[in-house]
Design a protein around this motif. Structure first.
Motif, PDB file in Angstrom:
ATOM      1  N   LYS A 105      39.016  46.911  46.011  1.00 34.56           N
ATOM      2  CA  LYS A 105      39.537  48.249  46.282  1.00 34.56           C
ATOM      3  C   LYS A 105      39.122  48.742  47.679  1.00 34.56           C
ATOM      4  CE  LYS A 105      41.653  48.559  42.386  1.00 34.56           C
ATOM      5  NZ  LYS A 105      43.127  48.529  42.337  1.00 34.56           N
ATOM      6  N   GLU A 115      41.375  61.043  46.850  1.00 36.95           N
ATOM      7  CA  GLU A 115      40.374  60.891  45.790  1.00 36.95           C
ATOM      8  C   GLU A 115      40.763  61.773  44.611  1.00 36.95           C
ATOM      9  OE1 GLU A 115      37.135  61.999  48.235  1.00 36.95           O
ATOM     10  OE2 GLU A 115      36.680  59.954  48.854  1.00 36.95           O
ATOM     11  N   ASN A 123      43.482  58.386  51.897  1.00 37.06           N
ATOM     12  CA  ASN A 123      42.996  57.876  50.624  1.00 37.06           C
ATOM     13  C   ASN A 123      42.687  59.090  49.765  1.00 37.06           C
ATOM     14  OD1 ASN A 123      41.838  56.230  48.571  1.00 37.06           O
ATOM     15  ND2 ASN A 123      39.809  56.583  49.439  1.00 37.06           N
ATOM     16  N   ALA A 143      44.058  52.332  44.888  1.00 41.17           N
ATOM     17  CA  ALA A 143      42.682  51.988  45.229  1.00 41.17           C
ATOM     18  C   ALA A 143      41.795  52.464  44.077  1.00 41.17           C
ATOM     19  CB  ALA A 143      42.288  52.597  46.566  1.00 41.17           C
ATOM     20  N   SER A 144      40.625  53.001  44.385  1.00 43.20           N
ATOM     21  CA  SER A 144      39.724  53.432  43.318  1.00 43.20           C
ATOM     22  C   SER A 144      38.521  54.142  43.917  1.00 43.20           C
ATOM     23  CB  SER A 144      39.241  52.214  42.516  1.00 43.20           C
ATOM     24  OG  SER A 144      38.215  52.563  41.609  1.00 43.20           O
ATOM     25  N   LYS A 145      37.922  54.997  43.133  1.00 43.12           N
ATOM     26  CA  LYS A 145      36.624  55.559  43.494  1.00 43.12           C
ATOM     27  C   LYS A 145      35.637  54.431  43.767  1.00 43.12           C
ATOM     28  CE  LYS A 145      32.833  58.063  43.568  1.00 43.12           C
ATOM     29  NZ  LYS A 145      32.412  58.663  44.858  1.00 43.12           N
ATOM     30  N   SER A 191      42.785  57.022  44.884  1.00 40.27           N
ATOM     31  CA  SER A 191      41.512  56.530  44.357  1.00 40.27           C
ATOM     32  C   SER A 191      41.058  57.356  43.158  1.00 40.27           C
ATOM     33  CB  SER A 191      40.428  56.564  45.449  1.00 40.27           C
ATOM     34  OG  SER A 191      40.603  55.508  46.365  1.00 40.27           O
TER      35      SER A 191
END
Length: 258
Positions: A157, A239, A237, A112-114, A182
């Motif tokens: 994302k 981070e 998720n 995923a991603s920030k 992320s």
């Protein structure tokens, strides 16, 4: 014990770093990528993930212990539909296709991603996107929703995170774990794409954290989530962003107190 890992996007960046870690610990890795991942991979399936019709022909071989969906495109003008197709639709389609091959006790790790951090605020649009059939007119969706390259990337994302959460119970009942990673800015060959597209949003993030992350730092989180040591970690998720999210959220909270 050697495991069979299927890894998309293993030829460069975070995917290549993950390939190196899995190989170093003795896993057998099948890479799905447009580019040759080199001799570390046990097998390479050359594939363009933007072509969903070609996915059913992909055969990674025997049963799978770990699926890592690391392939993705950055925000580039004119690629809005392709970003959504590769980053989300292909990830979902490939995961569903390989699901019968995944052994109980296995793990799925999605990149995923920030940039997907605002999925809660954008949940209605995310759900509209996720309910689309891959055969639907994605270009029309992009046009009607007025999606530019940055929004396409963010949405792709956000959708990865939401899709994982919405399928957590189903995968759990099959003995599988699913998690997302992320990162914020990472020093990969496509970092300049993000700095250009996100502008101050990206440069401010790097300023707050002091530097961009390194691919191997993100890969270590992927490796952990794929390992037996993470047997009680699912639906998360992670981070992996050098504290960026924590600092931004704390600053917002303390600002409202004043």
């Amino acid at each position: 014990m050697s495991r069979h890992v299927v890894l998309t996007g293993g030829a460069s960046g975070i995917g290549a770093a993950a390939l190196a870690l899995f190989t170093a610990q003795g896993d057998r890795v099948t890479v799905i990528d447009r580019h040759d991942p080199g001799p570390m991979a046990n097998a390479w399936i050359e594939a363009d993930l933007s072509d969903l019709a070609a996915l059913p022909a992909l055969d990674p071989g025997p049963e799978i212990d770990v699926l890592v969906n690391a392939a993705g495109l950055p925000p580039r003008p004119g690629l809005e539909t392709t970003i959504l197709r590769v980053n989300t639709q292909a990830l979902i389609a490939l995961t569903e296709q390989l699901l019968p091959r995944l052994r109980p006790g296995g793990a799925i790790v999605n990149m995923a991603s920030k940039a997907g951090g605002k999925w809660r605020q954008n949940l209605v649009q995310v759900q509209r996107f996720l309910t689309m059939d891959p055969k639907d007119d994605l270009a029309a969706f992009v046009r009607d929703e007025r999606i530019d390259p940055v929004r396409a990337y963010d949405l792709s994302k956000e959708a990865v995170i939401v899709w994982g959460l919405s399928n957590l119970a189903r995968f759990r009942d099959q003995g599988l774990r699913i998690n997302a990673v992320s990162p914020a800015a990472v020093a990969t060959p496509i970092l300049d794409d993000f700095m250009t597209a996100f502008g101050e949003r990206a440069s401010k993030g790097v300023e707050i954290t002091g530097r961009a992350g390194r691919p191997e730092e993100i890969a270590q989180v992927i490796r952990f989530l794929a390992s037996p040591e993470a047997s009680w970690v699912t639906g998360c998720n992670i981070e992996c962003d050098g504290g960026l999210t924590a600092q931004l959220e704390f600053a917002a909270l303390t600002a409202t107190e004043g």
